[in-house]
Write an enzyme that holds these catalytic residues in place. Sequence first.
Site, PDB file in Angstrom:
ATOM      1  N   GLU A 194      -5.967   6.585  -5.963  1.00 26.65           N
ATOM      2  CA  GLU A 194      -6.010   5.808  -7.207  1.00 26.65           C
ATOM      3  C   GLU A 194      -7.318   6.119  -7.928  1.00 26.65           C
ATOM      4  OE1 GLU A 194      -5.237   1.700  -6.114  1.00 26.65           O
ATOM      5  OE2 GLU A 194      -3.203   2.187  -5.471  1.00 26.65           O
ATOM      6  N   HIS A 226      -2.170  -0.666  -9.851  1.00 23.65           N
ATOM      7  CA  HIS A 226      -2.733  -1.672  -8.937  1.00 23.65           C
ATOM      8  C   HIS A 226      -3.149  -2.945  -9.693  1.00 23.65           C
ATOM      9  CE1 HIS A 226      -4.336  -1.754  -4.610  1.00 23.65           C
ATOM     10  NE2 HIS A 226      -4.014  -2.972  -4.995  1.00 23.65           N
ATOM     11  N   ARG A 273       0.869  -1.173   0.000  1.00 18.98           N
ATOM     12  CA  ARG A 273       0.000   0.000   0.000  1.00 18.98           C
ATOM     13  C   ARG A 273       0.911   1.230   0.000  1.00 18.98           C
ATOM     14  NH1 ARG A 273      -3.216  -3.094  -1.368  1.00 18.98           N
ATOM     15  NH2 ARG A 273      -5.176  -3.714  -0.379  1.00 18.98           N
TER      16      ARG A 273
HETATM   17  P1  NAD Z   1       0.303 -11.469   4.931  1.00 19.32           P
HETATM   18  O1  NAD Z   1      -0.657 -11.160   6.007  1.00 19.32           O
HETATM   19  O2  NAD Z   1       0.554 -12.887   4.565  1.00 19.32           O
HETATM   20  O3  NAD Z   1       1.723 -10.783   5.229  1.00 19.32           O
HETATM   21  C1  NAD Z   1       1.856  -9.483   5.741  1.00 19.32           C
HETATM   22  C2  NAD Z   1       3.006  -9.494   6.718  1.00 19.32           C
HETATM   23  O4  NAD Z   1       3.265  -8.155   7.148  1.00 19.32           O
HETATM   24  C3  NAD Z   1       2.707 -10.317   7.985  1.00 19.32           C
HETATM   25  O5  NAD Z   1       3.701 -11.317   8.148  1.00 19.32           O
HETATM   26  C4  NAD Z   1       2.745  -9.272   9.111  1.00 19.32           C
HETATM   27  O6  NAD Z   1       3.252  -9.780  10.328  1.00 19.32           O
HETATM   28  C5  NAD Z   1       3.670  -8.216   8.505  1.00 19.32           C
HETATM   29  N1  NAD Z   1       3.532  -6.908   9.131  1.00 19.32           N
HETATM   30  C6  NAD Z   1       2.398  -6.207   9.363  1.00 19.32           C
HETATM   31  N2  NAD Z   1       2.692  -5.020   9.961  1.00 19.32           N
HETATM   32  C7  NAD Z   1       4.042  -4.994  10.103  1.00 19.32           C
HETATM   33  C8  NAD Z   1       4.953  -4.053  10.638  1.00 19.32           C
HETATM   34  N3  NAD Z   1       4.530  -2.898  11.162  1.00 19.32           N
HETATM   35  N4  NAD Z   1       6.277  -4.349  10.625  1.00 19.32           N
HETATM   36  C9  NAD Z   1       6.719  -5.518  10.109  1.00 19.32           C
HETATM   37  N5  NAD Z   1       5.898  -6.456   9.567  1.00 19.32           N
HETATM   38  C10 NAD Z   1       4.581  -6.195   9.566  1.00 19.32           C
HETATM   39  O7  NAD Z   1      -0.226 -10.659   3.658  1.00 19.32           O
HETATM   40  P2  NAD Z   1       0.161 -10.904   2.132  1.00 19.32           P
HETATM   41  O8  NAD Z   1      -0.811 -11.832   1.506  1.00 19.32           O
HETATM   42  O9  NAD Z   1       1.625 -11.178   2.035  1.00 19.32           O
HETATM   43  O10 NAD Z   1      -0.153  -9.445   1.562  1.00 19.32           O
HETATM   44  C11 NAD Z   1       0.579  -8.320   2.024  1.00 19.32           C
HETATM   45  C12 NAD Z   1      -0.064  -7.048   1.550  1.00 19.32           C
HETATM   46  O11 NAD Z   1       0.074  -6.935   0.129  1.00 19.32           O
HETATM   47  C13 NAD Z   1      -1.586  -6.982   1.746  1.00 19.32           C
HETATM   48  O12 NAD Z   1      -1.953  -6.587   3.031  1.00 19.32           O
HETATM   49  C14 NAD Z   1      -2.014  -5.976   0.704  1.00 19.32           C
HETATM   50  O13 NAD Z   1      -1.946  -4.682   1.268  1.00 19.32           O
HETATM   51  C15 NAD Z   1      -0.949  -6.120  -0.367  1.00 19.32           C
HETATM   52  N6  NAD Z   1      -1.482  -6.719  -1.593  1.00 19.32           N
HETATM   53  C16 NAD Z   1      -1.410  -5.986  -2.733  1.00 19.32           C
HETATM   54  C17 NAD Z   1      -1.896  -6.498  -3.915  1.00 19.32           C
HETATM   55  C18 NAD Z   1      -1.804  -5.705  -5.200  1.00 19.32           C
HETATM   56  O14 NAD Z   1      -2.643  -5.869  -6.054  1.00 19.32           O
HETATM   57  N7  NAD Z   1      -0.791  -4.873  -5.354  1.00 19.32           N
HETATM   58  C19 NAD Z   1      -2.488  -7.775  -3.945  1.00 19.32           C
HETATM   59  C20 NAD Z   1      -2.514  -8.512  -2.778  1.00 19.32           C
HETATM   60  C21 NAD Z   1      -2.016  -7.971  -1.597  1.00 19.32           C
END
Ligand code: NAD
Length: 316
Positions: free
Chosen positions: A266, A287, A237
């Site tokens: 966006e 995105h 994000r």
């Molecule tokens: P996930 O929950 O498997 O992994 C996220 C990780 O971030 C977790 O391990 C969590 O502990 C860690 N985290 C959260 N806050 C933190 C902090 N302050 N410091 C350190 N680590 C922290 O999620 P995921 O499936 O890997 O997805 C991650 C992110 O990617 C989603 O939340 C979403 O925002 C983004 N995403 C974007 C798209 C896109 O189209 N660009 C698609 C899917 C997901």
Amino acid sequence: MNAAADVKTKRILISDPVERSLIAGLEEKGHMVDYRPELSQEQLMEILHDYNAVVVRSRTKLTSEVLQSGQNLQLIARAGIGTDNIDMDAAERLGIKVVTAAGSSTDSVAELNLALLIDIARRISFLNRQLRSGKFVKQAGTEIAGKTAGMIGFGRIGFQTANYLRALGLGILAYDLYESKELIGKVSGKYVSLDNLLGNSDFIFISVTLMGGSKEILGVEEFGKMKNGAILINTSRAEVVNLEALVKALKHGRLKGYGADVLWSEPPDSPLEKELISMDNVIITPHIGAQTIEAQGRVARMTLENMQKAMEDINR
Ligand code: NAD
């Protein structure tokens, strides 16, 4: 509470664009589905009380005010990952269940992470733009093999990206709130502090969930701690990075390049975002992380399954 809670057929509003198979799947289960992917927030608040469930992606913002207008709402389905557009506290308070399609686009986003890194390291988009404008210029890029990648957020996407990078010969550092010996072992990596990661990574990937602690996890101070000439990739994000500090770091060469799939608004509307987008060492996609045929199919299937399970629970 909800007058329709004992009725198996649900009235479902879909307020963002989704795969047709999700709509067809819900209708096959006997639900009444209204597909209104262009609804404004105001229109949403006017009609939400007619529905038992709402399906959103990231465009629709389910704020506390919006949720309160949905007196009959029992279920929110996020057809994707990341619930930062949903007021989760308000949903809990109002007794509205939330389901997601977590994990459905992991491979697609990890592949995009890789593509953005290689694009910047080899200046592919930049040199392609030169060629299109009639200039046949060459520029030396950077190999990625043998370098160190730092993963801020080592969940599903962070891990899978590291897995691909490992196969390409990179060393892996990771920083996460939670540590898994098993996951980090699979990529022969090492968990480190954020400062250590910033100071020792040639390429930094941010794959955190947007929550209180991760908002602007990279600001002026953190850019100052990065290796000179690092490349930053952000498909999570935009808000996890401070925009002004990012633009400064790119202008002063602290960052060699920035690749991202996300913006603060966006489509983008602020002058600084527009400046960022037009910089030569920046590539930002609109995105599209989950926009592959395969991921969209999985999102639709998983959302349908998770909604059906949740609605069965609600009916019990
Ligand atoms: P996930 O929950 O498997 O992994 C996220 C990780 O971030 C977790 O391990 C969590 O502990 C860690 N985290 C959260 N806050 C933190 C902090 N302050 N410091 C350190 N680590 C922290 O999620 P995921 O499936 O890997 O997805 C991650 C992110 O990617 C989603 O939340 C979403 O925002 C983004 N995403 C974007 C798209 C896109 O189209 N660009 C698609 C899917 C997901």
